[in-house]
Scaffold this motif. Structure first.
Motif, PDB file in Angstrom:
ATOM      1  N   PRO A  66     -25.348  20.504  22.979  1.00  0.00           N
ATOM      2  CA  PRO A  66     -23.926  20.067  23.625  1.00  0.00           C
ATOM      3  C   PRO A  66     -22.871  19.623  22.659  1.00  0.00           C
ATOM      4  CG  PRO A  66     -25.640  19.313  25.084  1.00  0.00           C
ATOM      5  CD  PRO A  66     -26.454  19.584  23.818  1.00  0.00           C
ATOM      6  N   TYR A  67     -21.837  19.987  23.003  1.00  0.00           N
ATOM      7  CA  TYR A  67     -20.719  19.474  22.053  1.00  0.00           C
ATOM      8  C   TYR A  67     -20.544  18.031  21.852  1.00  0.00           C
ATOM      9  CZ  TYR A  67     -16.144  18.752  19.808  1.00  0.00           C
ATOM     10  OH  TYR A  67     -14.927  18.335  19.098  1.00  0.00           O
ATOM     11  N   GLY A  68     -20.523  17.298  20.679  1.00  0.00           N
ATOM     12  CA  GLY A  68     -20.330  16.209  20.447  1.00  0.00           C
ATOM     13  C   GLY A  68     -21.650  15.152  20.183  1.00  0.00           C
ATOM     14  N   TYR A  69     -22.832  16.029  20.451  1.00  0.00           N
ATOM     15  CA  TYR A  69     -24.178  15.414  20.255  1.00  0.00           C
ATOM     16  C   TYR A  69     -24.739  15.989  18.735  1.00  0.00           C
ATOM     17  CZ  TYR A  69     -23.797  13.641  24.742  1.00  0.00           C
ATOM     18  OH  TYR A  69     -23.283  12.759  25.796  1.00  0.00           O
ATOM     19  N   GLU A  70     -24.076  16.293  17.917  1.00  0.00           N
ATOM     20  CA  GLU A  70     -24.535  16.957  16.578  1.00  0.00           C
ATOM     21  C   GLU A  70     -25.148  15.625  15.879  1.00  0.00           C
ATOM     22  OE1 GLU A  70     -20.756  19.157  17.398  1.00  0.00           O
ATOM     23  OE2 GLU A  70     -21.537  17.242  17.809  1.00  0.00           O
ATOM     24  N   TYR A 243     -19.432  30.991  22.663  1.00  0.00           N
ATOM     25  CA  TYR A 243     -19.935  29.883  23.875  1.00  0.00           C
ATOM     26  C   TYR A 243     -19.320  28.306  23.625  1.00  0.00           C
ATOM     27  CZ  TYR A 243     -23.151  33.415  24.627  1.00  0.00           C
ATOM     28  OH  TYR A 243     -23.634  34.755  25.336  1.00  0.00           O
ATOM     29  N   ALA A 244     -18.166  28.466  22.562  1.00  0.00           N
ATOM     30  CA  ALA A 244     -17.488  26.842  22.359  1.00  0.00           C
ATOM     31  C   ALA A 244     -16.896  26.544  23.433  1.00  0.00           C
ATOM     32  CB  ALA A 244     -16.758  27.043  21.188  1.00  0.00           C
ATOM     33  N   ARG A 245     -16.277  27.315  24.389  1.00  0.00           N
ATOM     34  CA  ARG A 245     -15.695  26.952  25.645  1.00  0.00           C
ATOM     35  C   ARG A 245     -16.655  26.418  26.680  1.00  0.00           C
ATOM     36  NH1 ARG A 245     -10.805  31.741  26.698  1.00  0.00           N
ATOM     37  NH2 ARG A 245      -9.814  31.236  24.900  1.00  0.00           N
ATOM     38  N   GLU A 246     -18.017  26.623  26.364  1.00  0.00           N
ATOM     39  CA  GLU A 246     -18.900  26.176  27.519  1.00  0.00           C
ATOM     40  C   GLU A 246     -19.609  24.703  26.861  1.00  0.00           C
ATOM     41  OE1 GLU A 246     -21.732  29.143  28.839  1.00  0.00           O
ATOM     42  OE2 GLU A 246     -20.478  30.748  28.484  1.00  0.00           O
ATOM     43  N   GLY A 247     -18.810  24.303  25.922  1.00  0.00           N
ATOM     44  CA  GLY A 247     -19.354  22.924  25.422  1.00  0.00           C
ATOM     45  C   GLY A 247     -20.472  23.081  24.604  1.00  0.00           C
ATOM     46  N   VAL A 248     -20.678  24.199  23.601  1.00  0.00           N
ATOM     47  CA  VAL A 248     -21.721  24.290  22.902  1.00  0.00           C
ATOM     48  C   VAL A 248     -21.234  23.996  21.323  1.00  0.00           C
ATOM     49  CG1 VAL A 248     -23.200  26.184  21.731  1.00  0.00           C
ATOM     50  CG2 VAL A 248     -22.983  26.131  24.204  1.00  0.00           C
ATOM     51  N   ALA A 249     -22.125  23.224  20.672  1.00  0.00           N
ATOM     52  CA  ALA A 249     -21.870  23.008  19.221  1.00  0.00           C
ATOM     53  C   ALA A 249     -22.976  23.474  18.607  1.00  0.00           C
ATOM     54  CB  ALA A 249     -21.654  21.614  18.970  1.00  0.00           C
ATOM     55  N   VAL A 250     -23.060  23.675  17.281  1.00  0.00           N
ATOM     56  CA  VAL A 250     -24.366  23.983  16.455  1.00  0.00           C
ATOM     57  C   VAL A 250     -24.348  23.352  15.168  1.00  0.00           C
ATOM     58  CG1 VAL A 250     -23.887  26.666  17.005  1.00  0.00           C
ATOM     59  CG2 VAL A 250     -22.814  25.712  15.089  1.00  0.00           C
ATOM     60  N   VAL A 251     -25.570  23.140  14.649  1.00  0.00           N
ATOM     61  CA  VAL A 251     -26.009  22.149  13.599  1.00  0.00           C
ATOM     62  C   VAL A 251     -26.891  23.405  12.665  1.00  0.00           C
ATOM     63  CG1 VAL A 251     -27.444  20.355  12.470  1.00  0.00           C
ATOM     64  CG2 VAL A 251     -26.073  20.016  14.755  1.00  0.00           C
ATOM     65  N   VAL A 252     -26.260  23.507  11.565  1.00  0.00           N
ATOM     66  CA  VAL A 252     -27.064  24.593  10.697  1.00  0.00           C
ATOM     67  C   VAL A 252     -28.034  23.716   9.789  1.00  0.00           C
ATOM     68  CG1 VAL A 252     -26.873  26.134   8.605  1.00  0.00           C
ATOM     69  CG2 VAL A 252     -25.128  26.091  10.603  1.00  0.00           C
ATOM     70  N   ALA A 253     -29.363  23.912   9.847  1.00  0.00           N
ATOM     71  CA  ALA A 253     -30.337  23.275   9.533  1.00  0.00           C
ATOM     72  C   ALA A 253     -30.088  23.100   7.660  1.00  0.00           C
ATOM     73  CB  ALA A 253     -31.647  23.963   9.753  1.00  0.00           C
ATOM     74  N   LYS A 254     -29.813  24.304   7.226  1.00  0.00           N
ATOM     75  CA  LYS A 254     -29.495  24.372   5.640  1.00  0.00           C
ATOM     76  C   LYS A 254     -28.733  23.112   5.209  1.00  0.00           C
ATOM     77  CE  LYS A 254     -28.927  27.429   2.158  1.00  0.00           C
ATOM     78  NZ  LYS A 254     -28.447  28.955   1.433  1.00  0.00           N
ATOM     79  N   ASN A 255     -27.416  23.271   6.062  1.00  0.00           N
ATOM     80  CA  ASN A 255     -26.413  22.028   5.643  1.00  0.00           C
ATOM     81  C   ASN A 255     -26.940  20.689   5.896  1.00  0.00           C
ATOM     82  OD1 ASN A 255     -24.877  24.362   5.330  1.00  0.00           O
ATOM     83  ND2 ASN A 255     -23.649  24.174   7.312  1.00  0.00           N
ATOM     84  N   MET A 256     -27.532  20.667   6.848  1.00  0.00           N
ATOM     85  CA  MET A 256     -28.233  19.132   7.022  1.00  0.00           C
ATOM     86  C   MET A 256     -29.217  18.840   6.096  1.00  0.00           C
ATOM     87  SD  MET A 256     -30.276  17.836  10.505  1.00  0.00           S
ATOM     88  CE  MET A 256     -31.604  18.855  10.274  1.00  0.00           C
ATOM     89  N   LEU A 257     -29.982  19.815   5.568  1.00  0.00           N
ATOM     90  CA  LEU A 257     -31.132  19.656   4.497  1.00  0.00           C
ATOM     91  C   LEU A 257     -30.214  19.222   3.269  1.00  0.00           C
ATOM     92  CD1 LEU A 257     -33.743  22.307   5.278  1.00  0.00           C
ATOM     93  CD2 LEU A 257     -33.853  19.696   5.605  1.00  0.00           C
ATOM     94  N   SER A 258     -29.187  20.043   2.862  1.00  0.00           N
ATOM     95  CA  SER A 258     -28.334  20.043   1.708  1.00  0.00           C
ATOM     96  C   SER A 258     -27.863  18.423   1.550  1.00  0.00           C
ATOM     97  CB  SER A 258     -27.070  21.046   1.660  1.00  0.00           C
ATOM     98  OG  SER A 258     -27.849  22.058   1.717  1.00  0.00           O
ATOM     99  N   GLU A 259     -27.386  18.151   2.827  1.00  0.00           N
ATOM    100  CA  GLU A 259     -26.605  16.728   2.786  1.00  0.00           C
ATOM    101  C   GLU A 259     -27.666  15.532   2.418  1.00  0.00           C
ATOM    102  OE1 GLU A 259     -24.858  15.873   6.467  1.00  0.00           O
ATOM    103  OE2 GLU A 259     -23.509  17.520   6.206  1.00  0.00           O
ATOM    104  N   ILE A 260     -28.912  15.915   3.179  1.00  0.00           N
ATOM    105  CA  ILE A 260     -30.101  14.948   2.815  1.00  0.00           C
ATOM    106  C   ILE A 260     -30.417  14.880   1.479  1.00  0.00           C
ATOM    107  CG2 ILE A 260     -32.294  14.309   3.304  1.00  0.00           C
ATOM    108  CD1 ILE A 260     -31.986  15.396   6.152  1.00  0.00           C
ATOM    109  N   SER A 261     -30.542  16.154   0.762  1.00  0.00           N
ATOM    110  CA  SER A 261     -31.202  16.584  -0.440  1.00  0.00           C
ATOM    111  C   SER A 261     -29.993  15.774  -1.401  1.00  0.00           C
ATOM    112  CB  SER A 261     -30.949  17.839  -0.728  1.00  0.00           C
ATOM    113  OG  SER A 261     -31.342  18.066  -2.057  1.00  0.00           O
ATOM    114  N   GLY A 262     -28.543  15.807  -1.177  1.00  0.00           N
ATOM    115  CA  GLY A 262     -27.730  15.247  -2.042  1.00  0.00           C
ATOM    116  C   GLY A 262     -27.807  13.740  -1.877  1.00  0.00           C
TER     117      GLY A 262
END
Length: 403
Positions: A66-70, A243-262
């Motif tokens: 859900p949007y806002g819960y990333e 589906y952004a209008r339906e309150g959907v958000a996405v988290v790209v795993a690769k980006n999350m891993l890149s942040e942690i790796s940094g």
């Protein structure tokens, strides 16, 4: 009487004992370096192991929430922080029909309470066995049957074994298996099938209101695996556009891993840089101390020479003193680091907010041997100049300088 012969090592030990303040300071300096090198390297290797475990265990390319819960989904996955957030389960089927999607699987998050209704305040995760590709691959070696209703899987940090009973929202569950250590939030999470999770949500209504008890079509997230030839960013943008209008958000795993790796790279670099600075500082300080000590002990060395001691004996004496300083400091620093990083690894991981998984024993042994060797070289390297200088000095000249 003690008639044991006076060896160079015995004499060196007595010399250090005779100067307790100076010897203690030098030993502390070497211990500080050994502590930083061993403890810091184990810390860096544990973070690397946690990162590797995260990349292998996550299994999804995109996380739909859900949007806002990333941030909440990342906290639940990385640190096991109890969270609750929901949207309509119909989004699962909608996402599955988009271009580039290979597999989708919903999950349901329920946060327990720190109260008598629950054995632990932690994250409960419901998953769909029919579509899941995240949890079930772990279970092939430890659970020989599909997870049944009323059965749960517990993370490695939860103090429960297979066959034991745990209570959540006043309902008793049977532990079917205990998962292996991952270094992620999964270590403090409990897993169950969707049917059990929805029943538990209804049970929780007796203590606190729960959205799933009112509408069992709700889910918390959708794990998405894309096709091999698909572009992750393109698929993620496609989900948002649709589906952004339906309150959907996405988290790209690769980006999350890149942040942690940094973050991991920066921390590891700092640790090794600090260890290098301490190594140079220890050698420099020891070199200065031994040089000053050499000038103050010229008369002592000249007496040894007059009594017939060869120059090689004086060189061995200085090297022995420096070796003992390094040995004592290395043992103290390494043991101090071990007493900190191993018993308190869970607490250290929570402080860092990063995946933290202790490396294998073979790696720990290699790190211990390497750091022990490097720490042990500090004293002898620092004393080489002083040893060579006293080895080339003449007895007559030394005596004259002290008249």
């Amino acid at each position: 009487m003690n008639n044991k012969p006076l060896t160079v090592f015995t004499l060196a030990a007595r010399n250090l004992k005779g100067k307790p303040f100076r010897s203690g300071g030098l030993i502390f300096l070497v211990a500080l370096f050994a502590f930083t090198l061993f403890g810091g390297t184990i810390l860096a290797k544990s973070l690397e192991s946690g990162m590797d475990s995260l990349s292998k265990r996550l299994g999804a390319d995109i996380l739909v929430v859900p949007y806002g819960y990333e941030a909440d989904i990342q906290g639940a996955l990385l640190r096991g922080e109890p969270s609750t957030f929901y949207f309509d389960a119909q989004i699962t089927g909608k996402i599955a029909g988009l271009e580039g999607i290979d597999r989708v699987s919903p999950q349901l998050y329920i946060a327990t309470l720190n109260a008598g209704c629950c054995a632990y305040p932690l994250q409960l995760i419901g998953y769909d066995p029919e579509t899941d590709f995240i949890i079930q691959p772990w279970l092939s070696s430890m659970l020989k049957h599909p997870l049944g209703d009323g059965e749960i899987l517990v993370g490695s940090s939860i103090n429960a074994q297979a066959g034991q009973k745990l209570k959540f929202f006043n309902r008793i569950f049977t532990v079917a298996a205990r998962l292996e250590k991952t270094g992620m939030g999964f270590d403090t999470s409990v897993f169950m099938n969707f049917t059990t999770a929805k029943q538990l949500a209804r049970e929780s209504e007796r203590i606190q209101s729960h959205p799933v008890a009112q509408d069992d079509r709700l889910i918390s997230s959708v794990m998405v695996r894309i096709k091999k030839d698909a572009d992750v960013k393109g698929v993620a943008n496609g989900i948002l556009q649709a589906y952004a209008r339906e309150g959907v958000a996405v988290v790209v795993a690769k980006n999350m891993l890149s942040e942690i790796s940094g973050s991991l790279t920066g921390l590891s670099l700092f640790i090794y840089l600090l260890a290098g600075i301490l190594w140079l500082l220890a050698i420099l300080v020891l070199m200065i101390v031994f040089s000053i000590s050499l000038n103050a002990r010229k008369k002592e060395f000249s007496i040894f020479r007059v009594l017939g001691a060869p120059r090689s004996m004086l060189v061995k004496l200085i090297l022995s003193e420096s070796f003992l300083i390094s040995l004592l400091g290395t043992v103290a620093g390494t043991m101090g680091a071990a007493c900190l990083v191993f018993p308190f690894r869970a607490y250290i991981g929570s402080l860092l907010n990063l995946p933290y998984l202790q490396p294998a024993y073979g790696m720990i042994g290699m790190v211990a041997l390497t750091s022990f060797f490097l720490s042990l070289t500090v004293g002898p390297l620092a004393s080489i100049y002083a040893a060579l200088k006293i080895g080339h000095s003449e007895t007559y000249t030394t005596m004259r300088e002290n008249e």
